[in-house]
Motif scaffolding. Structure first.
Motif, PDB file in Angstrom:
ATOM      1  N   SER A 131      88.062  29.790  23.764  1.00  0.00           N
ATOM      2  CA  SER A 131      87.445  29.276  22.545  1.00  0.00           C
ATOM      3  C   SER A 131      88.265  29.725  21.345  1.00  0.00           C
ATOM      4  O   SER A 131      88.570  30.909  21.203  1.00  0.00           O
ATOM      5  N   VAL A 132      88.625  28.767  20.484  1.00  0.00           N
ATOM      6  CA  VAL A 132      89.515  29.018  19.367  1.00  0.00           C
ATOM      7  C   VAL A 132      88.707  29.080  18.080  1.00  0.00           C
ATOM      8  O   VAL A 132      87.956  28.149  17.767  1.00  0.00           O
ATOM      9  N   TYR A 133      88.851  30.161  17.312  1.00  0.00           N
ATOM     10  CA  TYR A 133      88.142  30.340  16.051  1.00  0.00           C
ATOM     11  C   TYR A 133      89.130  30.210  14.897  1.00  0.00           C
ATOM     12  O   TYR A 133      90.186  30.833  14.903  1.00  0.00           O
ATOM     13  N   ASP A 134      88.765  29.390  13.914  1.00  0.00           N
ATOM     14  CA  ASP A 134      89.667  29.063  12.814  1.00  0.00           C
ATOM     15  C   ASP A 134      88.871  28.919  11.522  1.00  0.00           C
ATOM     16  O   ASP A 134      88.154  27.935  11.373  1.00  0.00           O
ATOM     17  N   PRO A 135      88.914  29.814  10.587  1.00  0.00           N
ATOM     18  CA  PRO A 135      89.638  31.078  10.615  1.00  0.00           C
ATOM     19  C   PRO A 135      88.928  32.100  11.491  1.00  0.00           C
ATOM     20  O   PRO A 135      87.784  31.859  11.888  1.00  0.00           O
ATOM     21  N   PRO A 136      89.542  33.240  11.802  1.00  0.00           N
ATOM     22  CA  PRO A 136      88.919  34.210  12.695  1.00  0.00           C
ATOM     23  C   PRO A 136      87.637  34.786  12.127  1.00  0.00           C
ATOM     24  O   PRO A 136      87.498  34.989  10.932  1.00  0.00           O
TER      25      PRO A 136
END
Length: 300
Positions: free
Chosen positions: A208-213
């Motif tokens: 799972s990619v978080y953008d922004p962190p």
């Protein structure tokens, strides 16, 4: 079209729902896919049914397009999406596109590019890279790369790279936010494919990619055993010894978790968890077996 079914349902004569399922010929054009949406959206219905929901599903080969809207509004956004979906065909993959939004100004497009099997993730990553190269105008959608999967007793056996979604504020200390729409990066595609290649222990992985962190975290990597099974202590150690050095070299903060068993209670913990390059918070229920790796890979 080769087949179509249309279902209407009334609720006490006041509410109306419709489901239209259409199968297109394998050689159907993008314009023909868009026309199905346009024709359905142009149907004249009594005023009392306006703003009642409709769901349209179009199948072509192994691909699918699904749209949901409220009757009576313009559906040109969905027609454009169906046209784009029909252009994304790729050999040995499936493309599943989902358009949702009651209000035309708030339609979101979620697109899943699936490999033919867990053993062939390179087909999905290659197709995704071709889409990125050939269709740059589609970047601002929610993209998932996954393997073909089956559901068993409510659980899903499949691996995927997908946008992360920040939890609701009552669950975590940060407010809920939708992920930033964008294409997967080359590094994310490489990471997902690497996990599925030459596995020492069979498993499924969700990246799972978080953008922004959120809270300093950029990726969540969660490893699951097959439904109804669990990893042994030796297998957990084997996976950790393989995965953690690789993640540590990526230069990305990664919340790495091994869930076992894979069932209704797996989220209760304790489970193996290491935040590579980051720091755990005290509310996590982490197994004692994690601690040697926590000391080695976490930075608090």
């Amino acid at each position: 079209m080769t087949d179509a079914s249309h279902r209407f349902e009334h609720y006490k004569g006041k509410h109306f729902t419709a489901n239209l399922d259409v199968r297109l010929r394998d050689d159907a054009t993008p314009a023909e896919a868009a026309s199905v949406v346009s024709v359905m959206g142009a149907q004249q219905l009594p005023q009392r049914f306006h703003e009642d929901p409709i769901q349209l599903t179009i199948d072509r080969m192994a691909d699918s397009y699904t749209a949901y809207w409220l009757l009576g509004r313009d559906v040109s956004t969905e027609a454009i999406a169906a046209h784009a979906w029909a252009r994304l065909w790729a050999v040995r993959t499936e493309v599943h596109w989902d358009s949702k939004g009651g209000d035309a100004s708030r339609v979101t497009n979620s697109i899943d590019v699936r490999a033919g099997s867990e053993r062939e993730p390179h087909h999905a990553t290659a197709a995704m890279r071709r889409i990125i190269h050939d269709f740059p105008e589609l970047a601002s959608n929610q993209w998932t790369v996954s393997a073909v999967h089956e559901r068993e007793r409510g659980f899903t056996n499949h691996s995927e790279r997908s946008p992360g979604s920040y939890p609701w504020s009552h669950d975590r200390l940060v407010p809920h936010q939708q992920p930033t729409p964008r294409f997967p990066s080359n590094e994310e595609l490489d990471l997902w494919q690497w996990f599925l290649t030459d596995q020492p222990v069979p498993f499924f992985v969700q990246v799972s990619v978080y953008d922004p962190p959120s809270e300093g975290r950029t990726l969540d990597v969660t490893v699951f055993p097959a439904v109804g099974t669990e990893f042994s202590a030796a297998q957990i150690t084997q996976l950790a010894e393989l995965h953690l050095p690789y993640l540590a070299g990526s230069g990305t903060v990664v919340d790495y978790t091994i869930h076992t068993p894979n069932g209704p209670a797996y989220s209760m913990g304790p489970f193996f968890e290491v935040v590579v390059g980051g720091c755990q918070t005290s509310r996590h229920n982490v197994s004692p077996e994690s601690q040697p790796y926590v000391r080695q890979y976490e930075h608090c």
